[in-house]
Design a protein around this motif. Structure first.
Motif: not given
Lengths: 315, 535
Positions: A265-283
């Protein structure tokens, strides 16, 4: 075989950032390049020719005046590096640009020129057989750019499609949930949910699917942005900005429902991170296009282990 | 729509800006405004002849450093902070090192300085009531609070309250921050009132009546103990460089918000320079008012007697369990007989100090988060718990470290004497920052040349940011020299340097471990931070 994927997003017309992205495959040893949405810039600096023949540009609180072509070219280059478009004008021409429609036409001409240049550069530098690459417009991008985005031989326009690369299925959507600014590709949550579902239903194997969706999932901490008051001014508290989630509930639900391997993902410039939602790695890689910094993420995909490792890069 | 200078089209995120006033307040609130009431004892004790009112002028030396922050924050507004500036200019390991020194220093204050308000705000305010009313009961209460275990328990409670404040969110923090500034001004007002009502003659009479000592005898004893009754330029310079300038640390935190500030160049200038001017005004007023009531020479004498040994002080000022600094919160016993004013003055110190310590803990939370985000420490520390919307692990880690410093501050006073180690550590961090400023236009030429026009100014062909980097380096090295003077004279323990050495080694170990770990996982840290060529 492990696949090394490099993802960046929100270059917003920055010449430096786009060129860095083009070079990222060689630099990071990436096998696949992805560029998320918001390709075009937001601001245009008129460079006005004065009566004495000198040129003047005013931006970021400063007035820059140059008197020869070489210096003028340097100013234009510096502005392009930071994502500004430039336009040489007479004072009369500048004064004649008054309505939003006139401003948009001016932007369109510069966007088209820059995108054509980028496509040429990409086709010259990238070999799609060796380094497959995908890009797409984002919610800030005007729809007229689509033909330009689709014209490259080296980079595929992924928007609204599922593209198979190296055994992985890249599902791309450049729309975002409605913002306070009503941007060109803002859509309602319902529309966004429908778009994702329709595409996801065509993916043969979700454990090898990569969501490339511009808007981050709501409430995921990839979507924190300053809360704005009625004047679009951020709320400050505790010596800092009050941050609230502004992502998409449709994207959140889609990730929960489909559980792809990876969601970018992108869109929110100041919010850089990686997290998990269930089994999915979201970045969300965030963006610092204005400083000419290419924020990105390197992800190692293992056919057996899934996501082997990832890192957020500052290049 | 068209603006005067730049055309802007409809797109998201263009108006995320905060005002110059917000930025100014943010910068002004962070340093402890009433720490000056402690430094008025320590600084002239270690640097005899130092006049603290005049020492405030040496805050001017911080202006070039504020200038360097201005240049960096305008050049890299979205990023912000020393960690980013140094990492991107020099090397991520140096960025971590410099940031670690500054963060641990700030954290050590969050922990250790809890003891300040307990001793000098709470206990001494109560003791001052006891002295002025000749009440053993009040003094016994003060002595009870002064016991190490009681201070440790109260300090731990205060840190838990700080933890709650961090978890509660920034809205609560904002409210108490404004109270801190208000109480600092109230303290100045009380001192001003006492100058008018009591004056120096009244103080002298009260002192002779209540302290068990004679004002003039103290002057003589102080002189023999090394006090100088004239202003020494070098001593005032050192006191200003070490203690007054120490008091400014934290005012550069607005750099972290630079990306969201409207008209960043002008607003940051107001925040970084305006806050220094505001602080100078408050401290000058506080120092001069204390001198006006107590007497400059008398204060110098008390300071020297305190350094010589507790038993050199008048009996009333000697504490059973602590080092007995004759701070104004105690001397107020001789300024007024009103217990309300005495306790209110202590309360001012308590509120201003506790809140500033919470404020100083905010930056380390962000930094721990950033290190974790960059995989230098476990990624657990950058997890944000949905329930709290806060980096819970980072917050807890910060509070635990602060608790360790609280313990060390109370139970190892030799280790923490006069907190000189924090100045050593902080300015070591700024030495690195200064070097980053010097080389930025050359090592990161593409970023420098693509920066806003205001950041590309040159003097004599040399980029201004390089000049400011050099001045930062000079001021920082000079400060390290000034901090070393008490140690060279034998007045301060070498433990200060051992502490800093320990602080300096830890980030090196962290980086080496992270380096080898991530190399084994396929994405070396070096690659993560390396610059992609644009051409």
């Amino acid at each position: 075989m492990v696949l090394k994927l490099f993802f960046a997003t929100d270059v917003h017309g920055s010449e430096t950032t786009f060129r860095k992205w083009l070079n990222a495959a060689g630099h990071y040893g990436a096998d696949v390049l992805l560029l998320g949405g918001d390709l075009t810039g937001k601001m245009l600096v008129p460079i006005v020719q004065e009566q004495d023949g000198t040129w003047t540009a005013r931006y970021e609180g400063a007035r820059v005046r140059v008197d020869d072509e070489k210096a003028l070219a340097e100013v234009e280059k510096a502005l392009r590096q930071r994502g500004y478009y430039t336009q040489r004008m007479t004072p009369e021409e500048k004064e004649s640009v008054r309505t939003p429609e006139q401003v948009e036409e001016l932007f369109k001409s510069r966007m088209a020129e820059v995108l054509q240049g980028w496509v040429g550069l990409a086709d010259e530098r990238l070999d799609p057989a060796k380094t497959p690459a995908v890009w797409m417009p984002g919610n800030d991008d005007l729809e007229f750019i689509d033909p330009f985005v689709s014209s490259s031989k080296a980079i595929q326009n992924g928007d609204g499609r599922v593209i198979e690369i190296g055994g992985y299925y890249i599902l791309s959507i450049g729309n975002a949930n409605t913002t306070p600014w009503n941007c060109p590709r803002d859509v309602t949550e319902d529309v966004l949910a429908q778009k994702i579902d329709e595409l996801a239903a065509t993916v043969p194997d979700m454990s090898r699917c990569i969501f490339n969706v511009h808007a981050p999932p709501w409430g995921s901490n990839l979507d924190l942005a300053p809360e704005l008051d009625d004047d679009f001014k951020p709320t400050v508290e505790g010596g800092g900005l009050k941050m609230i989630p502004v992502g998409s509930t449709a994207v959140l639900e889609a990730i929960r429902k489909w559980q792809p391997l990876l969601s970018l993902h992108g869109h929110i410039h100041e919010c850089s991170a990686g997290i998990k939602i269930g089994r999915t790695l979201c970045i969300n890689t965030g963006s610092e296009y204005h400083e000419g910094v290419l924020r990105g993420s390197l992800v190692l995909l293992d056919p057996k282990k899934g996501v082997k490792n990832f890192a957020l890069t500052v290049g | 729509m068209a603006t005067q200078d730049v055309f802007i089209r409809t797109s998201s995120g263009l108006t995320r800006q905060i005002s110059a006033r917000d930025a100014l307040m943010y910068s002004a609130m962070n340093p402890g405004l009433l720490y000056s009431l402690v430094y008025i004892v320590w600084a002239p004790a270690f640097y005899p002849g130092a006049h603290m009112g005049l020492a405030v002028l040496f805050v001017l030396m911080i202006f070039p450093i504020a200038g360097l922050y201005w240049y960096f924050s305008v050049s890299m507004p979205r990023s912000g902070g020393e960690y980013i500036y140094v990492s991107r200019t020099l090397h991520p390991a140096l960025g971590l090192w410099a940031c670690f020194m500054l963060s641990v220093t700030a954290l050590s204050w969050t922990g250790q300085l809890q003891d300040w308000w307990i001793r000098w705000g709470l206990a001494d305010a109560i003791r001052s009531v006891g002295i002025s009313h000749n009440s053993k009961g009040w003094i016994d209460v003060a002595n009870a609070i002064d016991q190490p275990i009681v201070r440790f328990l109260i300090g731990t409670g205060a840190l838990l309250l700080t933890l709650w404040l961090f978890m509660k969110g920034t809205r609560a923090m904002m409210r108490v921050s404004y109270w801190a500034v208000a109480f600092a001004w109230l303290a100045v007002l009380i001192l001003g009132l006492l100058v008018i009502v009591t004056g120096q003659a009244g103080f002298r009479d009260n002192f002779n009546r209540l302290s068990g000592a004679d004002y003039n005898a103290i002057l003589q004893a102080g002189k023999q103990a090394g006090a100088l009754f004239k202003v020494g330029f070098v001593a005032t310079l050192y006191a200003g460089m070490v203690y007054v300038n120490l008091n400014t640390l934290g005012q550069t935190f607005s750099a972290n918000l630079a990306g969201e500030i409207r008209g960043v160049a002008k607003s940051q200038a107001l925040a970084l320079f305006g806050s220094l001017v505001m602080q100078m005004a408050i401290w000058f007023a506080a120092y001069m008012l204390v001198y006006a009531i107590v007497g400059t020479n008398f204060m110098q004498a008390l300071d020297s007697l305190w350094l010589k040994g507790v038993h050199s002080l008048p009996p009333a000022l000697q504490h059973a369990h602590t080092s007995s600094e004759p701070v104004p919160m105690l001397l107020i016993a001789f300024m007024t007989g009103s217990p309300i004013l005495q306790l209110l003055f202590g309360l001012c110190f308590i509120v201003a100090t506790w809140v500033s310590l919470a404020g100083l803990g905010f930056a380390p939370i962000r930094n721990v988060f950033a290190w974790s985000f960059d995989r230098l420490i476990p990624t657990k520390f950058s997890e944000i718990k949905t329930r709290y919307r806060a980096p819970v692990y980072s917050i807890v880690a910060v509070i635990v470290v602060a608790e360790v410093f609280l313990y060390l501050g109370i139970y190892s006073p030799a280790y923490s004497t006069a907190i000189l180690y924090t100045i050593i550590a902080w300015f070591l961090g700024w030495i690195i920052l200064g070097i980053a400023g010097i080389v930025y236009p050359y090592r990161r030429k593409e970023l420098f040349e693509a920066g806003p026009p205001a950041t590309q100014r040159r003097i004599g062909g040399i980029p201004v940011i390089s000049i400011l980097g050099f001045l930062t380096l000079v001021v920082s090295v000079g400060t390290e020299w000034a901090v070393g003077q008490p140690f060279f004279k034998g007045d301060a323990s070498a433990s200060q340097y051992l502490t800093v050495l320990g602080m300096a080694v830890i980030p090196v170990i962290i980086y080496v471990i992270a380096h080898f770990y991530h190399k084994s996982k396929g994405i070396p840290i070096k690659l993560q931070f390396s610059q992609v060529p644009p051409e």
